[in-house]
Structure formats: structure tokens, C-alpha cells
Design a protein around this motif. Structure first.
Motif, PDB file in Angstrom:
ATOM      1  N   CYS A  58       0.832  -1.212   0.000  1.00 48.61           N
ATOM      2  CA  CYS A  58       0.000   0.000   0.000  1.00 48.61           C
ATOM      3  C   CYS A  58       0.862   1.256   0.000  1.00 48.61           C
ATOM      4  O   CYS A  58       0.395   2.328   0.373  1.00 48.61           O
ATOM      5  CB  CYS A  58      -0.929   0.013   1.210  1.00 48.61           C
ATOM      6  SG  CYS A  58      -2.180  -1.270   1.127  1.00 48.61           S
ATOM      7  N   ILE A  59       2.111   1.097  -0.384  1.00 49.47           N
ATOM      8  CA  ILE A  59       2.996   2.257  -0.397  1.00 49.47           C
ATOM      9  C   ILE A  59       2.494   3.250  -1.448  1.00 49.47           C
ATOM     10  O   ILE A  59       2.035   2.850  -2.514  1.00 49.47           O
ATOM     11  CB  ILE A  59       4.458   1.830  -0.644  1.00 49.47           C
ATOM     12  CG1 ILE A  59       5.405   2.914  -0.169  1.00 49.47           C
ATOM     13  CG2 ILE A  59       4.709   1.421  -2.072  1.00 49.47           C
ATOM     14  CD1 ILE A  59       6.782   2.411   0.148  1.00 49.47           C
ATOM     15  N   ALA A  60       2.549   4.524  -1.125  1.00 41.98           N
ATOM     16  CA  ALA A  60       2.100   5.563  -2.058  1.00 41.98           C
ATOM     17  C   ALA A  60       3.101   6.714  -2.011  1.00 41.98           C
ATOM     18  O   ALA A  60       3.616   7.033  -0.946  1.00 41.98           O
ATOM     19  CB  ALA A  60       0.705   6.046  -1.674  1.00 41.98           C
TER      20      ALA A  60
ATOM     21  N   LEU B 165      -0.899  11.942  -4.375  1.00 43.67           N
ATOM     22  CA  LEU B 165      -0.363  10.722  -3.769  1.00 43.67           C
ATOM     23  C   LEU B 165      -0.632   9.579  -4.741  1.00 43.67           C
ATOM     24  O   LEU B 165      -1.775   9.392  -5.176  1.00 43.67           O
ATOM     25  CB  LEU B 165      -1.087  10.489  -2.439  1.00 43.67           C
ATOM     26  CG  LEU B 165      -0.535   9.497  -1.442  1.00 43.67           C
ATOM     27  CD1 LEU B 165       0.904   9.834  -1.053  1.00 43.67           C
ATOM     28  CD2 LEU B 165      -1.412   9.501  -0.184  1.00 43.67           C
TER      29      LEU B 165
ATOM     30  N   HIS C 212      -0.293   5.514  -6.193  1.00 45.75           N
ATOM     31  CA  HIS C 212      -0.166   4.103  -5.809  1.00 45.75           C
ATOM     32  C   HIS C 212      -0.459   3.242  -7.035  1.00 45.75           C
ATOM     33  O   HIS C 212      -1.509   3.411  -7.667  1.00 45.75           O
ATOM     34  CB  HIS C 212      -1.159   3.795  -4.684  1.00 45.75           C
ATOM     35  CG  HIS C 212      -1.277   2.346  -4.348  1.00 45.75           C
ATOM     36  ND1 HIS C 212      -0.286   1.648  -3.685  1.00 45.75           N
ATOM     37  CD2 HIS C 212      -2.261   1.448  -4.576  1.00 45.75           C
ATOM     38  CE1 HIS C 212      -0.672   0.395  -3.528  1.00 45.75           C
ATOM     39  NE2 HIS C 212      -1.860   0.238  -4.069  1.00 45.75           N
ATOM     40  N   VAL C 213       0.431   2.335  -7.373  1.00 44.35           N
ATOM     41  CA  VAL C 213       0.361   1.446  -8.543  1.00 44.35           C
ATOM     42  C   VAL C 213      -0.219   2.136  -9.794  1.00 44.35           C
ATOM     43  O   VAL C 213      -1.119   1.621 -10.448  1.00 44.35           O
ATOM     44  CB  VAL C 213      -0.377   0.119  -8.237  1.00 44.35           C
ATOM     45  CG1 VAL C 213       0.374  -0.693  -7.208  1.00 44.35           C
ATOM     46  CG2 VAL C 213      -1.829   0.312  -7.798  1.00 44.35           C
TER      47      VAL C 213
END
Lengths: 358, 79
Positions: free
Chosen positions: B2-4, B43, B45-46
Motif C-alpha cells: 500500500c505504499i504511495a 499521492l 499508488h500502482v
């Protein structure tokens, strides 16, 4: 202006001041939090009686062997599998996607579903093995709604965090006093999703960001709640999280997926904790498109303690395999494979900062 | 997982944006954001922007932390 170090010291002193003398157990459910906690040695600067535990916060780790076996079956049946890097080495029942690739099957690492979609121009059939929590699932929902190529489908393995948090409250032997909630999941689902814990269970919840000071700030808020004997949902990551979450992402999730009961490796079935593609988009569901045929699966291998580690009932150092037979180079269990797995993080950042100071 | 990562929007084209991450530009989808503009921080994420971030200076945040901690001192003194 204070330096970060001075602020960390001040937070540490205030936490020490507020933390009950008989101790406090805080539980977080996010691999990125655990990485930050170890990277910055946070357990060594908070009082020893404040115990920081990790629950099932690693989507790679909680993906059951059965679903990895399904992806391997597809790869072995001439379908190109595209997935995130950490999924390649996670053991299924008796092998991994990496093993399938080493036997010549087409398994590719991608950073996003968009990258996977591009592969559909090069091959006959491609399946995106889509894992992840609420932060990740909306990307797949958006891709479905934007339309996908006919030779592209998704093997979904999404899991939802609040049902897992609730499951932890009902597992015997799981002991904690409050939640540190995951910041980026909360960006999507909003702080309102945690009200059930404060209202129904009397459990304090603080949503935290990922920098060292963010986590110390959240821990102070949680400590303050326990000290005051209150239970509410607090937002300590206001720059990215609000009460309602991201309405567009939630709407897309709702359009594409239905909620189902789902298995979590090491935990078992958790009601309402998974997502399945709705019937109207079933042409993109790999489980509908292919007649996947796998044998019985096995989640936890003998000697592995991942099932206890994923439920905060054990630490990596409690496991006899940790850093001996089980290493990131030769993992025995899922928690050692993923960069977000607790064993992998503890192995990487070994040393005195792994555990609370006395 | 869940890194952003935060980045700055430098161009918008329909549902895609070019976002700069410490000097490196990447294409990011903006399906979940209604009012994103060039210059905004988002922000990511993927490959998806999941939230617009306030343009908050790091020093400003440290100041807020200090104010929060000082409020404890004041409360303690009033006891």
C-alpha cells in the motif's frame, strides 16, 4: 525550529508520561508501518511497556496458497501471468510462480495493471493476478470500467482491512488495547470505516501516516485515549485522509466488485473480507473464463509460524525457522517473502531495534 | 504493497497526468480525482493518483507537531 530528533524525543517523553504503568499494546495492520518502525528504530525510543504489534498487514502474505496455485495452473496452461514482483516468490502449496517461470512458463512482473494491459498486445492470453487491499483494488475497478482487451482477464485476490481488524478482535489469544490504522487504505475508505471499533468494541483507533514522526504522533494520540479511558476514531494523517475517503474510488469498487467471504492465509475465512468481480463484468474474471482445476492446497508449511505472526500472536524471533532455515533468499513462509512481511522486515533491519527496550 | 508516493502534476491529458517524482516524470491515471490541476501534489499508488495532497512544507508540519506537544505542557501546567 526543532529538529526531527528533538521532536521524536519530545514525543517519546510524552508517550512515556501518558502510557499506563501496567503497559499498552498497540496493533497496526500495515507492512509499510512496520518498515518505518524498524527503519527508524521506533521500538527503541518508546517505553518498553508500550508494545507495538503487527497484524495481517501484508496482502502478499495473506494471499492463500489456493489462489497462488490457481495462478500457477494458468501459467502452466499457456496463459501469460502478470503480477506484482513480491507475488512471484510466495509459496503456493508446493511451488511458486517463480518456479513456474523457471520451467519456461510466461510469468511477468509489472508495477501496475496498465503495464499488464500492454502485454495483451504481445501474447494470446494474459491474466493479471490482482492482489491488494482497498488501496490497490480501485485501480483494477477503474481498468474494468475503462474497458479491457478481449484477451485480458483478472484473477482477483483482494482483501478488505476492516473485516480483518474485526476478526482479530474475535481470535482467542490476540491481545491488544488499540489500533493504529493504515494511512493509505484510509485514504480510500475514510476514517468512518473504523467507527464500528470505537462504538461496538470500545477500541480506540488512530489513523497514522508513515514517517517516523507521523507514527509517534499517532502513538501519542492512542496512548492519550487509553490513558483517558476513551475510545474514538482519530485521524493523525490529515494531509491524506478524511472521514469519507475517496468517493470516486469507492463508487468504482462498488460498481465492479461484490463483497464475499474470503480466506486469509494463516487466519482462515473472514466474512465479507474479499472482493469478487460482479456478474456483468464476468468476462474479465479469470475464474469464470478458465476452468481452473487445482488439487487441495496447504497454506502453512511444517514449522512455519506465519499463522501466529499474521495474527499478532507471535513475533518472527519466536519462530525456530527465522533467519536459520527461513531467509529472504530461501523463504519457508509468506511473511519472509514479501518486502512487507514481518519476518522479511525483521530480517532486513535485525538488531536491537526489533523489539521494545526493557 | 500500500505504499504511495507523492509527486507534482506537470501535465494533464484526459484521465492521465504526467507526474514528477523528484525529477523523474511518469504517467499516472487520475480516475479517482475530480479537481486535479497542474501544479497540484498527488499521492500515487500502482499507477493511480489516489488523493490530492495539500502543498505542505515539511517545516510547517514540524511546527504543527511542536504546537501539539506544547499543548500538552500547557495542559499539564494547568493541572
Amino acid at each position: 525550529m526543532d529538529s526531527k530528533k528533538e521532536l521524536a524525543k519530545s514525543f517519546s517523553n510524552k508517550i512515556d508520561d501518558k502510557c499506563p504503568k501496567d503497559g499498552l499494546k498497540a496493533l497496526h495492520v500495515c507492512g509499510t508501518h512496520e518498515q518505518s518502525i524498524l527503519k527508524h528504530g521506533l521500538r527503541s525510543i518508546i517505553p518498553g511497556r508500550l508494545e507495538l504489534k503487527m497484524g495481517p498487514g501484508c496482502p502478499v502474505c495473506v494471499t492463500p496458497a489456493k489462489e497462488i496455485d490457481e495462478a500457477i495452473w494458468l501459467a502452466e496452461n499457456d496463459v501469460t501471468i502478470a503480477t506484482f514482483g513480491d507475488m512471484l516468490r510466495v509459496p503456493g502449496t508446493d511451488k511458486s510462480l517463480f518456479d513456474a517461470r523457471s520451467k519456461g512458463h510466461d510469468v511477468r512482473m509489472v508495477y501496475s495493471i496498465e503495464e499488464a494491459i500492454k502485454i495483451s498486445n504481445e501474447v494470446d492470453e494474459v491474466v493479471f493476478f490482482g492482489i491488494g487491499f482497498e488501496t490497490t483494488a480501485p485501480s483494477n475497478a477503474a481498468a474494468v470500467l475503462n474497458g479491457l482487451p478481449n484477451n485480458f482477464s483478472i484473477l482477483t485476490s483482494h482483501r478488505l482491512i476492516p473485516p480483518a481488524m474485526e476478526a482479530l478482535l474475535n481470535i482467542e489469544g490476540v491481545d491488544f488495547d488499540g489500533f493504529i490504522a493504515p494511512g493509505h487504505v484510509s485514504t480510500i475508505i475514510g476514517t468512518k470505516s473504523y467507527n464500528v471499533f470505537s462504538q461496538k468494541y470500545g477500541m480506540p483507533v488512530v489513523v497514522s501516516g508513515f514517517e517516523a514522526l507521523d507514527i509517534l504522533y499517532a502513538l501519542l494520540k492512542l496512548t492519550e485515549q487509553v490513558d483517558a479511558n476513551t475510545s474514538k476514531v482519530e485521524n493523525a494523517y490529515e494531509r491524506a485522509v478524511n472521514e469519507e475517503g475517496n468517493p470516486k474510488a469507492l463508487e468504482m469498487l462498488d460498481k465492479v466488485f461484490k463483497t464475499i467471504d474470503a480466506d486469509w492465509r494463516g487466519i482462515g475465512t473472514i466474512p465479507g473480507s474479499g472482493l469478487e468481480i460482479k456478474d456483468e463484468y464476468s468476462r474479465y474474471d479469470a475464474r469464470v473464463k478458465y476452468d481452473i482445476d487445482i488439487e487441495d492446497s496447504r497454506d502453512i508449511h511444517p514449522g512455519c509460524m506465519c499463522h501466529l505472526i499474521l495474527t499478532a500472536r507471535g513475533k518472527p524471533t519466536d519462530c525456530s525457522l527465522f533467519a536459520k532455515e527461513c531467509t529472504p533468499q530461501d523463504p519457508r513462509g509468506p511473511c519472509m517473502v514479501s518486502r512487507e512481511g514481518e519476518c522479511n522486515i525483521w530480517y532486513k533491519y535485525g538488531g536491537k531495534d526489533r523489539e521494545s527496550k526493557d | 504493497m500500500c505504499i504511495a508516493v507523492p509527486g507534482k502534476v506537470v501535465e494533464i491529458d484526459g484521465n492521465e497526468a504526467t507526474v514528477e517524482f523528484e525529477g523523474v516524470e511518469r504517467t499516472v491515471r487520475i480516475d479517482f480525482l475530480d479537481d486535479v490541476e497542474v501544479g497540484d501534489y498527488v499521492l500515487n499508488h500502482v499507477g493511480q493518483a489516489i488523493q490530492v495532497l495539500p502543498e505542505e512544507e515539511a517545516e510547517e508540519r514540524l511546527k504543527l507537531f511542536r504546537e501539539y506537544l506544547d499543548s500538552y505542557e500547557e495542559a499539564a501546567e494547568q493541572k
